[in-house]
Every structure is written in structure tokens, then in C-alpha cells.
Design a protein around this motif. Structure first.
Motif, PDB file in Angstrom:
ATOM      1  N   ARG A 102       0.840  -1.198   0.000  1.00 53.15           N
ATOM      2  CA  ARG A 102       0.000   0.000   0.000  1.00 53.15           C
ATOM      3  C   ARG A 102       0.878   1.251   0.000  1.00 53.15           C
ATOM      4  N   ARG A 103       1.937   1.206   0.826  1.00 49.34           N
ATOM      5  CA  ARG A 103       2.818   2.373   0.883  1.00 49.34           C
ATOM      6  C   ARG A 103       3.542   2.577  -0.450  1.00 49.34           C
ATOM      7  N   LEU A 104       3.963   1.490  -1.055  1.00 48.64           N
ATOM      8  CA  LEU A 104       4.604   1.590  -2.374  1.00 48.64           C
ATOM      9  C   LEU A 104       3.645   2.228  -3.380  1.00 48.64           C
ATOM     10  N   GLU A 105       2.393   1.742  -3.366  1.00 51.39           N
ATOM     11  CA  GLU A 105       1.369   2.247  -4.291  1.00 51.39           C
ATOM     12  C   GLU A 105       1.128   3.739  -4.096  1.00 51.39           C
ATOM     13  N   GLU A 106       1.131   4.173  -2.818  1.00 46.46           N
ATOM     14  CA  GLU A 106       0.823   5.575  -2.523  1.00 46.46           C
ATOM     15  C   GLU A 106       2.050   6.465  -2.547  1.00 46.46           C
ATOM     16  N   GLY A 107       3.181   5.908  -3.010  1.00 43.87           N
ATOM     17  CA  GLY A 107       4.389   6.727  -3.147  1.00 43.87           C
ATOM     18  C   GLY A 107       5.034   7.074  -1.822  1.00 43.87           C
TER      19      GLY A 107
ATOM     20  N   PRO B  63      25.650  -4.431 -13.432  1.00 37.29           N
ATOM     21  CA  PRO B  63      26.169  -4.731 -12.088  1.00 37.29           C
ATOM     22  C   PRO B  63      25.134  -5.542 -11.308  1.00 37.29           C
ATOM     23  N   PRO B  64      25.490  -6.022 -10.138  1.00 39.22           N
ATOM     24  CA  PRO B  64      24.548  -6.860  -9.377  1.00 39.22           C
ATOM     25  C   PRO B  64      23.434  -6.080  -8.680  1.00 39.22           C
ATOM     26  N   ALA B  65      23.139  -4.887  -9.152  1.00 42.14           N
ATOM     27  CA  ALA B  65      22.044  -4.112  -8.563  1.00 42.14           C
ATOM     28  C   ALA B  65      21.334  -3.328  -9.655  1.00 42.14           C
ATOM     29  N   LEU B  66      20.094  -2.969  -9.398  1.00 46.32           N
ATOM     30  CA  LEU B  66      19.355  -2.183 -10.380  1.00 46.32           C
ATOM     31  C   LEU B  66      18.761  -0.944  -9.732  1.00 46.32           C
ATOM     32  N   ALA B  67      18.269  -0.032 -10.564  1.00 41.32           N
ATOM     33  CA  ALA B  67      17.677   1.212 -10.075  1.00 41.32           C
ATOM     34  C   ALA B  67      16.431   0.901  -9.248  1.00 41.32           C
ATOM     35  N   ARG B  68      16.293   1.595  -8.126  1.00 44.45           N
ATOM     36  CA  ARG B  68      15.133   1.348  -7.275  1.00 44.45           C
ATOM     37  C   ARG B  68      13.823   1.600  -8.023  1.00 44.45           C
ATOM     38  N   SER B  69      13.795   2.639  -8.864  1.00 45.92           N
ATOM     39  CA  SER B  69      12.552   2.938  -9.593  1.00 45.92           C
ATOM     40  C   SER B  69      12.187   1.766 -10.519  1.00 45.92           C
ATOM     41  N   HIS B  70      13.193   1.160 -11.139  1.00 47.14           N
ATOM     42  CA  HIS B  70      12.928   0.003 -11.998  1.00 47.14           C
ATOM     43  C   HIS B  70      12.448  -1.190 -11.171  1.00 47.14           C
ATOM     44  N   PHE B  71      13.090  -1.368 -10.027  1.00 46.65           N
ATOM     45  CA  PHE B  71      12.704  -2.480  -9.155  1.00 46.65           C
ATOM     46  C   PHE B  71      11.263  -2.310  -8.678  1.00 46.65           C
ATOM     47  N   GLU B  72      10.920  -1.092  -8.263  1.00 51.64           N
ATOM     48  CA  GLU B  72       9.565  -0.851  -7.744  1.00 51.64           C
ATOM     49  C   GLU B  72       8.523  -1.141  -8.823  1.00 51.64           C
ATOM     50  N   ARG B  73       8.820  -0.720 -10.031  1.00 53.31           N
ATOM     51  CA  ARG B  73       7.863  -0.907 -11.123  1.00 53.31           C
ATOM     52  C   ARG B  73       7.764  -2.372 -11.570  1.00 53.31           C
ATOM     53  N   SER B  74       8.769  -3.171 -11.244  1.00 51.03           N
ATOM     54  CA  SER B  74       8.820  -4.558 -11.733  1.00 51.03           C
ATOM     55  C   SER B  74       7.798  -5.481 -11.080  1.00 51.03           C
ATOM     56  N   GLU B  75       7.168  -5.021  -9.987  1.00 50.57           N
ATOM     57  CA  GLU B  75       6.211  -5.831  -9.214  1.00 50.57           C
ATOM     58  C   GLU B  75       6.841  -7.023  -8.503  1.00 50.57           C
ATOM     59  N   TYR B  76       8.168  -7.042  -8.412  1.00 47.95           N
ATOM     60  CA  TYR B  76       8.833  -8.117  -7.677  1.00 47.95           C
ATOM     61  C   TYR B  76       8.351  -8.163  -6.226  1.00 47.95           C
ATOM     62  N   LEU B  77       8.119  -6.946  -5.662  1.00 49.05           N
ATOM     63  CA  LEU B  77       7.693  -6.873  -4.257  1.00 49.05           C
ATOM     64  C   LEU B  77       6.325  -7.495  -4.022  1.00 49.05           C
ATOM     65  N   LYS B  78       5.503  -7.523  -5.073  1.00 47.03           N
ATOM     66  CA  LYS B  78       4.198  -8.172  -4.922  1.00 47.03           C
ATOM     67  C   LYS B  78       4.365  -9.669  -4.688  1.00 47.03           C
ATOM     68  N   SER B  79       5.287 -10.270  -5.442  1.00 48.55           N
ATOM     69  CA  SER B  79       5.376 -11.730  -5.462  1.00 48.55           C
ATOM     70  C   SER B  79       6.449 -12.308  -4.546  1.00 48.55           C
ATOM     71  N   PHE B  80       7.577 -11.582  -4.406  1.00 54.10           N
ATOM     72  CA  PHE B  80       8.730 -12.153  -3.693  1.00 54.10           C
ATOM     73  C   PHE B  80       9.353 -11.151  -2.710  1.00 54.10           C
ATOM     74  N   PRO B  81       8.519 -10.524  -1.853  1.00 57.29           N
ATOM     75  CA  PRO B  81       9.075  -9.499  -0.951  1.00 57.29           C
ATOM     76  C   PRO B  81      10.173 -10.078  -0.056  1.00 57.29           C
ATOM     77  N   HIS B  82      10.018 -11.365   0.308  1.00 55.80           N
ATOM     78  CA  HIS B  82      10.919 -11.998   1.273  1.00 55.80           C
ATOM     79  C   HIS B  82      12.301 -12.255   0.695  1.00 55.80           C
ATOM     80  N   LEU B  83      12.426 -12.247  -0.643  1.00 55.37           N
ATOM     81  CA  LEU B  83      13.713 -12.576  -1.263  1.00 55.37           C
ATOM     82  C   LEU B  83      14.521 -11.335  -1.643  1.00 55.37           C
TER      83      LEU B  83
END
Lengths: 307, 307
Positions: A102-107, B63-83
Motif C-alpha cells: 500500500r505504501r509503495l502504491e501511494e508513493g 552490475p549486481p544491482a538495479l535502479a530502485r525505480s525500476h525495481f519498484e515498477r517490476s512488481e517483484y515486491l508483490k510476489s517475492f518481498p521476502h527474497l
């Protein structure tokens, strides 16, 4: 972060991106590399190996992160807290997950709920080797010589393409008596200069200091210079007045030996030194001085790299 | 984290460490690699390149890291927040620095004052390429084919040496029409099997699912299986009953095309698929099946790797 000549930095960075050599990510200091850029890095890496081959170094390769316990004991946080990167993870349940989304969605700031893992980004390629060497017990008479190579992280977003947040560092690390260690550093000062001159790059070697944090750091920097502990091989990249450190030659005295209790055969605290190669910086120096088209590089440089 | 057969995991891990192939760091899933281990990884990497050479993939290395904005948009956090692993830094002044050092000294949690940077650990090698391909505008008629390789991070400390927190993934990623993408995946299913059989490894290919988080994740896993979106090439490593996924063949349908608005020439949303090679897992499979001494590996395997 550099505050001078940012125009020259931006101009060179834009040219590298336009040529497809670097791939922007929207974050300063974080870039993808093209196949051509990587090939230059790999060929230079092979050249270093050829240069050091006779010494019989032990190859160790670590991932771009080290154990938090090792990082904490290294005292890096004393000197360079602003550059370090710790790796954090989500460790909550499904409710916490919903709230994070939710926080991600709301920026809002979703990342402040992340918890520190036992993993910290590698600040310099040699950091993992000191505990590894210490673990083996007292050194033999020849001491130790280790060959390391990894991505490193430093939190210093910059427009200067030669100051990346994630970059590769190849190092040889010598562990032994003060004499063994000084011989090693002196040898690499000469080898390093010859190696870079074989690539037709304009080099200067100068006394240097690390970017210690804060007011106390200024004193540490001055001490480091007074004692001649750090030399750098400098090449102009984005700026002619302020050339870039592409290789560094570091004499740590007994700093790491004491920290990790590494001993010589007669029970003395071991001394250490390392030579470090900034792989992206060397590639950028080559592109700066020989042009963005590797096929048009001088024949001698192409022969040195591609044989 | 695996809860079964941890004895077999520990036994194999101990053997790898005793043979000097892996270097322990005190953190489960975080190891240094010996020169021999790295050589196996590099030779297998070259073998993949030889296998894919005719396809004309574009090489990109991140490199072994990516831009946070790209990561946020990727929806990885929806499916694999724990990883996921986010990179945090100290952004305070000298007083905050003193307080951090005091907490470190007293064994308190010093890392909770770290602030999130704009950098997130790469969870899978292909993540940075989707925004890169999207940035270029609509695809040509041939779509896109990208060759990527990087260290990846997944927060899943485990005793199983085949489940590392930091490991390398080589991938080919296909972007185009559904037909182009399905042809690509089918081709690599066959090539991947032949490649691994040329290394005299016992392989099985099976339907699979990703480790989605939570209860909702169980439904996503079931859907993924029902639709046949993910196949894995499995090889027994630490456990014979529960073989390890060494290659994976993933059909994303229009997931990344929609997320990044990647379009085919006629304006349709692009489909994507990738084949991923778990480099450490393949190396471990070779050590498990052919022994810890590479010189004693079967001649055919040595010829395939070292020519």
C-alpha cells in the motif's frame, strides 16, 4: 561527490551512452555495459593476470557482498560510513506485506520497514580475504599472496562516469613481513606504470589519501599522506586538471594484521599491502584517449589487449 | 528454506569447503570461490556462449544491482518481498556517526539508522533489460534477443550449498510476438537438455513454479503450473529425491511487456521469455557427479569444458 567540472563529466558520460558503451538506468553511477565495454574490461583483466602470473598468487573470488560480522570488525564504518551499503530485506508477515504494498502504491517510503540482513556490500575487493587468511593460522615463511576480483559498492552518486556506485576492482594482496610487503608494493608501482604505458595512456603516480569521513577524517588523510601509505596512478579521464586514480598502491602497515590477528611464522603481527585496479576506470581511460571505436585504437594498444 | 535432508546439504557443503572449492564466511549461502571453482563456472559460461552464438543476441552486462525505480515498477515486491535485498547507507552527520559507532561497539543494532539508497540488489539477471528495451521504442520485426549475466541476490540463508544468497545467473531473454517467444523457449528446452547431457549429467525436465509469497502466492504458483509457464531442468545435487533446478525456461506471456509498455511493430504488447542458467548450481552438479578433483573428471566432460 565532485563539485567541479560537472559539464565535462556530463559530456563524456553522454558520449559513452550515445555510443552504446554505457546503458543508463536513471541512477547516477549505475550503468549497464555493452558487450564491447565488457570485452575491454575482460582483456585488461587478462593483461593483469599475465603481468602477475609469475608470482603464484592464490586465486579467490568473492561475491559482491561480505558477511556483516566481517564488515563490522573491519572498522570500515569508522572511516567511511558514508560510502558503505548494507543489504536489507523484508522479514514480515502477510499483513506487513499488504501494508508495504500500500505504501509503495501511494508513493510513501516503503523501504524503512526493511531489516538488515547478515550481508553488506563489498567496499573493496580485498575485504573478505583478511578473515580468510587469518582463519588458516600463522603464515608460512613466504607469507600470502592473494588475487581477488569483484564488484564493489560505494554510495557516492556522481555525474562523473569514472565514479560509479557499482564498479569492479581487481587486486593483488600481499600479507607477510614489512619487507615482503614493501617489496611487493614497490614492484607493482613499477609494473603498474609499465602496464599502463603499454596501453599508450598518459600516467602520473602521486601520493594520495582515502576519502575519510568528517573532521577527524581530515587528520587521518593528512597522516596517511605524511607516512606515504597510499600512491595512485592517475590518468586524465573527464578532466585534465583533476586526473582519475585508475590504480592504487596501498601499504596498510599492521592495520589488518592487528584487526584479524594475522601472524608471521615468528609470531609477529603481519603487515599487508595491496595493488588495486579500477577496471571501469581503466576502460574509460582507454575510451577517452583512444576514442569510442575500439577498432580504431592504435595498433600497439590493440595488440596488447587482443594479442 | 529447505527443511528436509539438511544432513546431506551440510555434508556436501563441508566436503566442498574441505576441498577448498568454497570458502566459508560464517553466513549460510555466502561463500568465496577458489580459482578452480571459478574456472569451471567460466568454462561453462563459454559453453553457453558457444551454444547461443548463432542467434546474434545483444550482450548487456549489468552490475549486481538495479535502479530502485525500476525495481519498484517490476512488481517483484508483490510476489517475492521476502527474497529482495535493498541497499541502505548512512546519510547522517558527524554526531549521528558517533552514535552509530557507539551502538556498534555496544553490540546494539546500528544498522536501523541506515537509509534506503536508489539501488536494489538484482533478483534475476534479466530485470534490468526490460526498461532498457522499452526505452528504445517499438521493437523491429525480429524482436529483441538479449544476453545477460550477473550476480543476483536472494535472501534465503540455507545450509544447501546449491541455494546461495549471492549467485550468478546467465540468461538469454527473448522479446517479441508470442510465436517468436514460444519458438525461443522450445528451442532452448532442447538445447539446454543436450548441453547438460554433453556434460554427462543426469537431467530431468519438469513443470515448475516460482516461490511466490504467502497464501495468495499459492494460487499464483498453481496458475503458473496450470498454464505451463515455467519448466526447470533438474539435476540431483545434495539430494537425490529432491533434485535441484539448474536451468529454467520461463514464459512470461505479456507480463513484462505490459509493465514496461514494450510493443511489437504492429503496436501489440510484446511477449517475453527467458532461459536462465544457475552457474553455481551447474558447477556444483559437476562436482557432485564427477568428483571434487576436476583433473579426474571424465575425458568427454573435460573436452566439452576445456576443449
Amino acid at each position: 561527490m565532485d563539485t567541479y567540472s560537472s559539464d565535462a563529466h556530463t559530456e563524456f558520460r553522454d558520449a559513452l551512452i550515445a555510443a552504446g558503451l554505457l546503458i543508463p538506468t536513471g541512477v547516477d553511477g549505475l550503468y549497464g555495459r555493452s558487450g564491447v565495454f565488457e570485452d575491454v574490461v575482460e582483456r585488461f583483466n587478462d593483461l593483469i593476470s599475465a603481468c602477475g602470473r609469475g608470482d603464484g598468487a592464490e586465486v579467490m573470488r568473492f561475491p559482491p557482498a561480505l558477511a556483516r560480522s566481517h564488515f563490522e570488525r573491519s572498522e570500515y564504518l569508522k572511516s567511511f560510513p558514508h560510502l558503505a551499503g548494507t543489504v536489507h530485506s523484508f522479514m514480515g508477515d502477510e499483513r506487513a506485506h499488504q501494508s508495504m504494498l500500500r505504501r509503495l502504491e501511494e508513493g510513501e517510503d516503503w523501504a524503512d520497514g526493511q531489516m538488515a540482513t547478515n550481508v553488506v556490500m563489498t567496499p573493496a575487493a580485498c575485504y573478505p580475504i583478511y578473515p580468510t587468511v587469518a582463519e588458516r593460522g600463522p603464515l608460512g615463511a613466504d607469507g600470502a599472496l592473494v588475487d581477488v576480483y569483484s564488484y564493489c559498492f560505494r554510495h557516492e552518486p556522481s555525474l562523473d562516469p569514472a565514479r560509479m556506485q557499482l564498479f569492479r576492482m581487481r587486486e593483488y594482496v600481499r600479507v607477510g613481513t614489512p619487507d615482503q610487503v614493501m617489496d611487493f608494493r614497490q614492484g607493482w608501482l613499477e609494473r603498474g606504470r609499465a602496464l599502463m604505458e603499454s596501453l599508450a595512456l598518459p600516467v602520473a603516480i602521486d601520493l594520495a589519501n582515502d576519502p575519510f569521513f568528517g573532521r577527524a577524517g581530515r587528520m587521518l588523510s593528512a597522516n596517511q599522506r605524511d607516512q606515504g601509505l597510499k600512491f595512485e596512478l592517475l590518468i586524465p579521464i573527464a578532466s585534465a586538471e583533476k586526473p582519475t586514480a585508475c590504480l592504487s598502491f596501498n601499504y596498510h602497515q599492521d592495520h589488518f594484521g592487528l584487526l584479524w590477528d594475522i601472524r608471521t611464522p615468528d609470531g609477529e603481527v603481519a603487515y599487508t599491502a595491496c595493488v588495486g585496479f579500477g577496471m571501469e576506470r581503466v576502460a574509460l581511460a582507454l575510451f577517452r584517449h583512444h576514442g569510442l571505436d575500439v577498432k580504431a585504437w592504435p595498433a600497439s594498444v590493440r595488440a596488447a589487449l587482443w594479442g
